[in-house]
Design a protein around this motif. Structure first.
Motif, PDB file in Angstrom:
ATOM      1  N   VAL A  90       6.041  11.069   6.072  1.00  0.00           N
ATOM      2  CA  VAL A  90       7.290  10.309   6.237  1.00  0.00           C
ATOM      3  C   VAL A  90       7.118   8.868   5.768  1.00  0.00           C
ATOM      4  CG1 VAL A  90       7.053   9.367   8.595  1.00  0.00           C
ATOM      5  CG2 VAL A  90       9.287  10.141   7.778  1.00  0.00           C
ATOM      6  N   LEU A  91       5.890   8.347   5.779  1.00  0.00           N
ATOM      7  CA  LEU A  91       5.644   6.985   5.299  1.00  0.00           C
ATOM      8  C   LEU A  91       5.842   6.857   3.793  1.00  0.00           C
ATOM      9  CD1 LEU A  91       2.541   5.905   7.428  1.00  0.00           C
ATOM     10  CD2 LEU A  91       4.902   5.086   7.634  1.00  0.00           C
ATOM     11  N   VAL A  92       5.882   7.964   3.088  1.00  0.00           N
ATOM     12  CA  VAL A  92       6.228   7.913   1.663  1.00  0.00           C
ATOM     13  C   VAL A  92       7.655   7.400   1.503  1.00  0.00           C
ATOM     14  CG1 VAL A  92       6.595   9.304  -0.415  1.00  0.00           C
ATOM     15  CG2 VAL A  92       4.626   9.764   1.083  1.00  0.00           C
ATOM     16  N   TYR A  93       8.514   7.770   2.443  1.00  0.00           N
ATOM     17  CA  TYR A  93       9.916   7.344   2.407  1.00  0.00           C
ATOM     18  C   TYR A  93      10.107   6.016   3.159  1.00  0.00           C
ATOM     19  CZ  TYR A  93      10.413  12.182   0.959  1.00  0.00           C
ATOM     20  OH  TYR A  93      10.280  13.373   0.292  1.00  0.00           O
ATOM     21  N   LEU A  97       6.993   0.583   6.758  1.00  0.00           N
ATOM     22  CA  LEU A  97       6.369   0.672   8.083  1.00  0.00           C
ATOM     23  C   LEU A  97       4.845   0.759   7.998  1.00  0.00           C
ATOM     24  CD1 LEU A  97       8.858   3.100   9.859  1.00  0.00           C
ATOM     25  CD2 LEU A  97       8.809   0.607   9.924  1.00  0.00           C
ATOM     26  N   ALA A  98       4.314   1.028   6.808  1.00  0.00           N
ATOM     27  CA  ALA A  98       2.862   1.037   6.617  1.00  0.00           C
ATOM     28  C   ALA A  98       2.354  -0.315   6.136  1.00  0.00           C
ATOM     29  CB  ALA A  98       2.474   2.117   5.606  1.00  0.00           C
ATOM     30  N   GLY A  99       3.267  -1.297   6.044  1.00  0.00           N
ATOM     31  CA  GLY A  99       2.904  -2.634   5.595  1.00  0.00           C
ATOM     32  C   GLY A  99       2.666  -3.583   6.761  1.00  0.00           C
ATOM     33  N   ARG A 100       2.799  -4.873   6.488  1.00  0.00           N
ATOM     34  CA  ARG A 100       2.537  -5.891   7.503  1.00  0.00           C
ATOM     35  C   ARG A 100       3.654  -6.933   7.523  1.00  0.00           C
ATOM     36  NH1 ARG A 100      -0.062  -2.209   8.465  1.00  0.00           N
ATOM     37  NH2 ARG A 100      -2.343  -2.034   8.672  1.00  0.00           N
ATOM     38  N   LEU A 101       3.939  -7.387   8.719  1.00  0.00           N
ATOM     39  CA  LEU A 101       5.079  -8.265   8.988  1.00  0.00           C
ATOM     40  C   LEU A 101       4.595  -9.666   9.355  1.00  0.00           C
ATOM     41  CD1 LEU A 101       8.242  -8.208   9.587  1.00  0.00           C
ATOM     42  CD2 LEU A 101       7.597  -7.660  11.949  1.00  0.00           C
ATOM     43  N   ARG A 102       5.219 -10.685   8.763  1.00  0.00           N
ATOM     44  CA  ARG A 102       4.880 -12.059   9.141  1.00  0.00           C
ATOM     45  C   ARG A 102       6.027 -12.982   8.739  1.00  0.00           C
ATOM     46  NH1 ARG A 102      -0.541 -13.079   6.291  1.00  0.00           N
ATOM     47  NH2 ARG A 102      -0.566 -14.661   7.909  1.00  0.00           N
ATOM     48  N   ASN A 114       2.017  -2.976   1.552  1.00  0.00           N
ATOM     49  CA  ASN A 114       0.676  -2.819   0.984  1.00  0.00           C
ATOM     50  C   ASN A 114       0.039  -1.477   1.317  1.00  0.00           C
ATOM     51  OD1 ASN A 114       0.132  -3.184   3.694  1.00  0.00           O
ATOM     52  ND2 ASN A 114      -0.622  -5.291   3.456  1.00  0.00           N
ATOM     53  N   ALA A 115       0.777  -0.621   2.020  1.00  0.00           N
ATOM     54  CA  ALA A 115       0.270   0.715   2.385  1.00  0.00           C
ATOM     55  C   ALA A 115      -1.035   0.665   3.155  1.00  0.00           C
ATOM     56  CB  ALA A 115       0.117   1.584   1.134  1.00  0.00           C
ATOM     57  N   ASN A 116      -1.240  -0.408   3.911  1.00  0.00           N
ATOM     58  CA  ASN A 116      -2.469  -0.523   4.704  1.00  0.00           C
ATOM     59  C   ASN A 116      -2.520   0.494   5.837  1.00  0.00           C
ATOM     60  OD1 ASN A 116      -3.398  -2.520   3.093  1.00  0.00           O
ATOM     61  ND2 ASN A 116      -3.388  -4.145   4.630  1.00  0.00           N
ATOM     62  N   GLY A 117      -1.364   1.001   6.242  1.00  0.00           N
ATOM     63  CA  GLY A 117      -1.358   2.090   7.201  1.00  0.00           C
ATOM     64  C   GLY A 117      -0.868   1.743   8.590  1.00  0.00           C
ATOM     65  N   VAL A 118      -0.522   2.786   9.327  1.00  0.00           N
ATOM     66  CA  VAL A 118      -0.025   2.686  10.705  1.00  0.00           C
ATOM     67  C   VAL A 118      -1.147   3.050  11.670  1.00  0.00           C
ATOM     68  CG1 VAL A 118       1.566   3.686  12.390  1.00  0.00           C
ATOM     69  CG2 VAL A 118       2.351   3.222  10.049  1.00  0.00           C
ATOM     70  N   PRO A 119      -1.466   2.191  12.630  1.00  0.00           N
ATOM     71  CA  PRO A 119      -2.503   2.529  13.611  1.00  0.00           C
ATOM     72  C   PRO A 119      -2.092   3.736  14.456  1.00  0.00           C
ATOM     73  CG  PRO A 119      -2.030   0.172  13.643  1.00  0.00           C
ATOM     74  CD  PRO A 119      -0.958   0.817  12.824  1.00  0.00           C
ATOM     75  N   LEU A 120      -2.964   4.722  14.526  1.00  0.00           N
ATOM     76  CA  LEU A 120      -2.736   5.922  15.329  1.00  0.00           C
ATOM     77  C   LEU A 120      -3.918   6.114  16.268  1.00  0.00           C
ATOM     78  CD1 LEU A 120      -1.239   8.601  16.013  1.00  0.00           C
ATOM     79  CD2 LEU A 120      -2.561   9.659  14.160  1.00  0.00           C
ATOM     80  N   LEU A 121      -3.610   6.211  17.547  1.00  0.00           N
ATOM     81  CA  LEU A 121      -4.626   6.459  18.568  1.00  0.00           C
ATOM     82  C   LEU A 121      -4.371   7.830  19.176  1.00  0.00           C
ATOM     83  CD1 LEU A 121      -6.946   5.482  20.453  1.00  0.00           C
ATOM     84  CD2 LEU A 121      -5.181   4.524  21.937  1.00  0.00           C
ATOM     85  N   ASP A 155      -5.298  -9.446   9.669  1.00  0.00           N
ATOM     86  CA  ASP A 155      -5.109 -10.772   9.079  1.00  0.00           C
ATOM     87  C   ASP A 155      -3.879 -10.847   8.183  1.00  0.00           C
ATOM     88  OD1 ASP A 155      -7.385 -11.663  10.365  1.00  0.00           O
ATOM     89  OD2 ASP A 155      -8.712 -11.290   8.647  1.00  0.00           O
ATOM     90  N   ASP A 156      -3.382  -9.691   7.733  1.00  0.00           N
ATOM     91  CA  ASP A 156      -2.221  -9.684   6.848  1.00  0.00           C
ATOM     92  C   ASP A 156      -0.898  -9.799   7.601  1.00  0.00           C
ATOM     93  OD1 ASP A 156      -3.772  -9.454   4.572  1.00  0.00           O
ATOM     94  OD2 ASP A 156      -3.756  -7.262   4.618  1.00  0.00           O
ATOM     95  N   GLY A 157      -0.924  -9.683   8.931  1.00  0.00           N
ATOM     96  CA  GLY A 157       0.309  -9.809   9.704  1.00  0.00           C
ATOM     97  C   GLY A 157       0.399  -8.791  10.819  1.00  0.00           C
ATOM     98  N   GLU A 158       1.595  -8.661  11.386  1.00  0.00           N
ATOM     99  CA  GLU A 158       1.841  -7.757  12.505  1.00  0.00           C
ATOM    100  C   GLU A 158       2.132  -6.348  12.006  1.00  0.00           C
ATOM    101  OE1 GLU A 158       5.078  -9.299  14.771  1.00  0.00           O
ATOM    102  OE2 GLU A 158       4.194 -11.301  14.986  1.00  0.00           O
ATOM    103  N   TYR A 159       1.829  -5.355  12.873  1.00  0.00           N
ATOM    104  CA  TYR A 159       2.153  -3.972  12.560  1.00  0.00           C
ATOM    105  C   TYR A 159       3.629  -3.709  12.889  1.00  0.00           C
ATOM    106  CZ  TYR A 159      -2.933  -3.349  12.681  1.00  0.00           C
ATOM    107  OH  TYR A 159      -4.281  -3.455  12.450  1.00  0.00           O
ATOM    108  N   PRO A 160       4.395  -3.161  11.948  1.00  0.00           N
ATOM    109  CA  PRO A 160       5.774  -2.782  12.271  1.00  0.00           C
ATOM    110  C   PRO A 160       5.856  -1.532  13.148  1.00  0.00           C
ATOM    111  CG  PRO A 160       5.456  -3.045   9.898  1.00  0.00           C
ATOM    112  CD  PRO A 160       4.102  -2.993  10.524  1.00  0.00           C
ATOM    113  N   LEU A 161       4.783  -0.722  13.133  1.00  0.00           N
ATOM    114  CA  LEU A 161       4.796   0.558  13.835  1.00  0.00           C
ATOM    115  C   LEU A 161       3.395   0.883  14.331  1.00  0.00           C
ATOM    116  CD1 LEU A 161       6.205   3.294  14.560  1.00  0.00           C
ATOM    117  CD2 LEU A 161       5.575   4.078  12.265  1.00  0.00           C
ATOM    118  N   VAL A 162       3.307   1.374  15.565  1.00  0.00           N
ATOM    119  CA  VAL A 162       2.038   1.782  16.179  1.00  0.00           C
ATOM    120  C   VAL A 162       2.305   3.071  16.957  1.00  0.00           C
ATOM    121  CG1 VAL A 162       0.189   1.144  17.763  1.00  0.00           C
ATOM    122  CG2 VAL A 162       1.297  -0.627  16.387  1.00  0.00           C
ATOM    123  N   LEU A 163       1.410   4.044  16.869  1.00  0.00           N
ATOM    124  CA  LEU A 163       1.600   5.320  17.558  1.00  0.00           C
ATOM    125  C   LEU A 163       0.377   5.694  18.388  1.00  0.00           C
ATOM    126  CD1 LEU A 163       3.926   5.786  15.359  1.00  0.00           C
ATOM    127  CD2 LEU A 163       3.397   8.208  15.645  1.00  0.00           C
TER     128      LEU A 163
END
Length: 479
Positions: A90-93, A97-102, A114-121, A155-163
């Motif tokens: 879904v991150l392809v679309y 949400l896989a980027g960084r917010l600042r 930047n497609a750095n990814g969504v943290p998943l725990l 360091d690139d900013g805040e996560y828009p999405l965390v799961l």
């Protein structure tokens, strides 16, 4: 009516955090935001827990549930692996949400794609969901274990999405989703979550394609901002605020109690009605008025001060032209009712309901939202600061029609949604209306009410809510 319950002790084993990236290459953009998105009061992660019961496949179905499962679906599949793949797809679309917010040097939000990814725990709990009543009425301090509310710094900013995905011994699981309110509102978050569910069940692409286009809702600085507050009386104050000792509770109101409340208030409103017109009230109007008054009394606000009621309304289809389907940014307006405390506390409650009903028409006035975002843009340019809890203000948001429980599946049965308290307006000034869980068919038509109050005020609020069982006492004009 308060839903807090005792739970079975359990332990939680957590794996290392993984960054889930889009499954295909995505654009490298620097995205800007709308005026409403840029409101610093929305710059917070909004945690919500979605609860899923293990799907039971009948032998007569030959291993397939024809409503929710694709032919190749493995009912025993690890839900964490399924969700990880669905998230990656879904991150392809929803690649932002896989980027960084600042915020940039001008104080405006930017999102680096930047497609750095969504943290998943991924976590595993040593208990059955049934022992926790599928998180219905669970203590919020316990429920916090099922959300990933402290992701690692970037360091690139805040996560828009965390799961966080938590698996339970029974085979059920919970998804703890934390989404930045700067990026999307409730409707936008629901759109994203439905898309992830669709891909998890084998669809090749989401039914609704996401659209960014935040430039559609840009305001301009104006010398004539919208005059939101007509009454210049100072806001009422509570002896319990400010404080950091806040309790969060969810109250269930049955459909029968709501019906009796409506009937009682309609009857009350028709006393002395010279027009003899047919009166009708909606659930959000009657519960909004009742909760507003209950909070006023619980917070012991001074009666000669002003108190304000805001009701948020989605405006995607109300604009001219409407926003395109797939727009997932913030797009809401708030109607406003102002009352002196003594009027809210002592006048018949039906009068307050009528004022709320009338105020809902304000957001339908042509040009109203444009004035709202111009006013917001003007305010942001002067002081984009967080609003702290006053107690005199109540912001009511309604989640009953987001259809989160009805539309999601992941091959397991969606049984509950638990929004955690949001760090917005100091917790206290924000209130939610929620659908009931699907576990008990008898709760259909009921409503859950999530409130946050200072500890000394919560006991009084419980008493006020208990009055919904006793309509005759509830509609009395004063205490």
């Amino acid at each position: 009516m308060a839903a807090t319950q005792k739970t079975t002790p359990f332990s939680l084993e957590k794996k290392d955090v993984e960054l889930v990236k889009p499954s295909k290459p995505t654009p490298s953009d620097l995205l800007s935001f709308s005026t409403q998105d840029n409101d610093i009061n929305l710059q917070t992660l909004t945690p919500t827990i979605f609860v899923y019961q293990k799907r039971i496949i009948n032998s007569s179905e030959n291993g397939h549930d024809h409503h929710d499962l694709t032919p190749n679906f493995d009912a025993q599949q690890d839900p964490a692996l399924l969700i990880k793949k669905a998230l990656s797809d879904v991150l392809v679309y929803y690649y932002p949400l896989a980027g960084r917010l600042r915020r940039n040097s001008q104080g405006k939000l930017e999102l680096t794609c930047n497609a750095n990814g969504v943290p998943l725990l991924v976590a595993t709990a040593t208990c059955h969901l049934s022992s926790l009543r599928y998180l219905e009425g669970i203590d919020f301090q316990i429920a916090k274990q099922f959300i990933f509310d402290s992701p690692p710094r970037d360091d690139d900013g805040e996560y828009p999405l965390v799961l966080q995905v938590t698996k339970f011994s029974c085979g059920g699981f919970a998804i703890g989703l934390c989404m930045s309110h700067s990026v999307c509102d409730g409707s936008g978050a629901a759109q994203f979550f439905r898309a992830m569910a669709e891909l998890s069940k084998g669809k090749m692409e989401p039914t609704v394609k996401p659209i960014w286009e935040r430039e559609r809702l840009l305001g301009k600085i104006t010398d004539n901002p919208l005059e939101l507050f007509v009454n210049k009386t100072p806001l009422a104050t509570s002896p319990y605020l400010p404080t950091s000792d806040i309790l969060h509770e969810c109250f269930y109101v049955s459909g029968e109690s709501i019906k009796r409340l409506k009937d009682s208030l309609v009857k009350e409103s028709e006393v002395g009605d010279q027009d003899h017109g047919q009166t009708s009230f909606t659930t959000i109007e009657v519960l909004g008025a009742f909760i507003w008054r209950a909070r006023f009394r619980a917070l012991n606000l001074n009666k000669d001060g002003k108190t304000c009621f805001f009701l948020t309304t989605g405006i995607r289809k109300l604009l001219n032209p409407p926003l395109p389907e797939g727009y997932y940014g913030n797009a809401f307006a708030s109607s406003l009712v102002e009352l002196i405390g003594s009027d809210l506390n002592e006048e018949p409650l039906s009068k307050t309901v009528k004022l709320i009903k009338k105020s809902k028409q304000d957001v339908l006035i042509e040009g109203y939202f444009e004035k709202v975002i111009d006013t917001t843009e003007t305010w942001i340019s002067v002081q984009n600061t967080k609003v702290e809890a006053s107690g005199a203000t109540m912001v009511l948001t309604d989640w009953r029609n987001l259809k989160l429980l009805e539309d999601l599946g992941f091959g397991w049965k969606a049984v509950n949604i638990v929004p955690m308290p949001w760090d917005m307006f100091g917790f206290v000034d924000l209130c939610f209306l929620l659908p009931p869980p699907t576990l008990d068919p008898s709760t259909k038509g009921g409503v859950r009410v999530l409130v946050s109050l200072p500890r000394p005020a919560m006991a009084k609020f419980r008493q006020e809510m208990d009055a919904l069982h006793k309509i005759e006492a509830m509609v009395s004009c004063s205490r």
